[in-house]
Design a protein around this motif. Structure first.
Motif, PDB file in Angstrom:
ATOM      1  N   GLY A   1      29.173  40.380  29.797  1.00 34.13           N
ATOM      2  CA  GLY A   1      30.472  40.845  30.287  1.00 34.13           C
ATOM      3  C   GLY A   1      31.151  39.812  31.168  1.00 34.13           C
ATOM      4  N   LEU A   2      30.348  39.128  31.982  1.00 33.55           N
ATOM      5  CA  LEU A   2      30.890  38.086  32.854  1.00 33.55           C
ATOM      6  C   LEU A   2      31.451  36.929  32.054  1.00 33.55           C
ATOM      7  CD1 LEU A   2      28.557  37.556  35.952  1.00 33.55           C
ATOM      8  CD2 LEU A   2      31.027  37.870  35.942  1.00 33.55           C
ATOM      9  N   ILE A   3      30.775  36.564  30.986  1.00 31.53           N
ATOM     10  CA  ILE A   3      31.251  35.464  30.147  1.00 31.53           C
ATOM     11  C   ILE A   3      32.634  35.792  29.593  1.00 31.53           C
ATOM     12  CG2 ILE A   3      30.832  34.182  28.008  1.00 31.53           C
ATOM     13  CD1 ILE A   3      27.815  34.575  28.561  1.00 31.53           C
ATOM     14  N   GLY A   4      32.809  37.036  29.158  1.00 32.74           N
ATOM     15  CA  GLY A   4      34.110  37.463  28.673  1.00 32.74           C
ATOM     16  C   GLY A   4      35.162  37.467  29.770  1.00 32.74           C
ATOM     17  N   ALA A   5      34.753  37.866  30.984  1.00 32.22           N
ATOM     18  CA  ALA A   5      35.690  37.900  32.106  1.00 32.22           C
ATOM     19  C   ALA A   5      36.120  36.499  32.518  1.00 32.22           C
ATOM     20  CB  ALA A   5      35.055  38.628  33.291  1.00 32.22           C
ATOM     21  N   THR A   6      35.205  35.523  32.451  1.00 39.90           N
ATOM     22  CA  THR A   6      35.585  34.149  32.805  1.00 39.90           C
ATOM     23  C   THR A   6      36.623  33.605  31.829  1.00 39.90           C
ATOM     24  OG1 THR A   6      33.758  33.178  31.510  1.00 39.90           O
ATOM     25  CG2 THR A   6      33.347  33.628  33.839  1.00 39.90           C
TER      26      THR A   6
ATOM     27  N   MET B   1      30.837  29.538  37.063  1.00 43.09           N
ATOM     28  CA  MET B   1      31.415  30.827  37.435  1.00 43.09           C
ATOM     29  C   MET B   1      30.474  31.978  37.113  1.00 43.09           C
ATOM     30  SD  MET B   1      35.500  30.643  36.520  1.00 43.09           S
ATOM     31  CE  MET B   1      35.323  29.930  34.888  1.00 43.09           C
ATOM     32  N   VAL B   2      29.863  31.924  35.939  1.00 42.04           N
ATOM     33  CA  VAL B   2      28.968  33.002  35.520  1.00 42.04           C
ATOM     34  C   VAL B   2      27.739  33.081  36.417  1.00 42.04           C
ATOM     35  CG1 VAL B   2      27.417  33.789  33.693  1.00 42.04           C
ATOM     36  CG2 VAL B   2      29.721  33.022  33.117  1.00 42.04           C
ATOM     37  N   SER B   3      27.113  31.946  36.699  1.00 44.21           N
ATOM     38  CA  SER B   3      25.875  31.951  37.478  1.00 44.21           C
ATOM     39  C   SER B   3      26.090  32.423  38.912  1.00 44.21           C
ATOM     40  CB  SER B   3      25.240  30.551  37.474  1.00 44.21           C
ATOM     41  OG  SER B   3      26.135  29.588  38.006  1.00 44.21           O
TER      42      SER B   3
END
Length: 216
Positions: A155-160, A18-20
């Motif tokens: 930020g993306l890691i937190g959103a996932t 998801m992050v990538s």
């Protein structure tokens, strides 16, 4: 169902997936919007009040929506794009719409840090606006852009992790489904440790790349 190593590994893979993918498409959107916010503002190389007045509020609107609300609000759009609103692939759609505008502000700040004298020198040499962007503006801002992408990735890691609250998969889903809902403290602890390690790794890598580029 007990939490197994295979389950944790699969959740880790889902999170990285998801992050990538979200980072790839979000970066494209963010860099384009960020450049537009800079070069079309008053007094810049491609000043255009109309474009700036359209892009600026769009970015502000998406940035003002909490991710968990955005995730739910665009379910019909997500279903239209990927055919479903549940799962890791479905979570990518709101992740891109979340990180793109966020990154555009980071890109904007990075580009605005470039010395005006460099732009004036480029104009004096007869460079076109596109040449100024690709040969002067972006290269000068590149080290700062690396840190911006690093911040966006974290930020993306937190959103996932938040995406796991609505069946998005990944470590957040494991933490909520097998940790919180089943009162498994060890599961929550393991997922938190993994997320901390990932974030620390991303931040360290970003810092190393930024320092190396500045020395070139």
């Amino acid at each position: 169902m007990e939490v197994t190593t295979e389950l944790i590994v699969q959740a880790l893979w889902d999170t990285l997936y998801m992050v990538s993918i979200s980072l790839l498409f979000g970066s494209i959107i963010g860099i384009i919007l960020g450049m537009l916010l800079v070069v079309t503002r008053k007094g810049h190389i491609l000043e255009n009040k109309l474009i700036f007045s359209i892009v600026n509020p769009i970015v502000n609107t998406f940035r003002s929506i909490p991710f968990i609300i955005l995730l739910v609000a665009i379910i019909p759009f997500t279903r239209l794009i990927v055919g479903t609103s549940i799962g890791t692939t479905a979570a990518i759609v709101p992740l891109v719409l979340h990180i793109g505008p966020y990154m555009s502000r980071l890109v904007e700040n990075s580009l605005l840090e470039v010395d005006d004298g460099i732009i004036e020198a480029a104009k004096a040499m007869g460079a076109t606006p596109l040449q100024i962007i690709y040969r002067f503006l972006l290269p000068e801002a590149f080290p700062s852009l690396i840190l911006s992408i690093t911040t966006a990735t974290i930020g993306l890691i937190g959103a996932t992790a938040m995406a796991g609250a609505v069946g998005g998969g990944g470590l957040g889903d494991v933490a909520i489904t097998y940790g919180y809902q089943r009162f498994s403290t060890i599961t929550i602890f393991v997922t938190v440790i993994i997320l901390v390690i990932i974030v620390q790794g991303v931040q360290s890598l970003g810092n190393i790349l930024e320092r190396k580029i500045r020395r070139v």
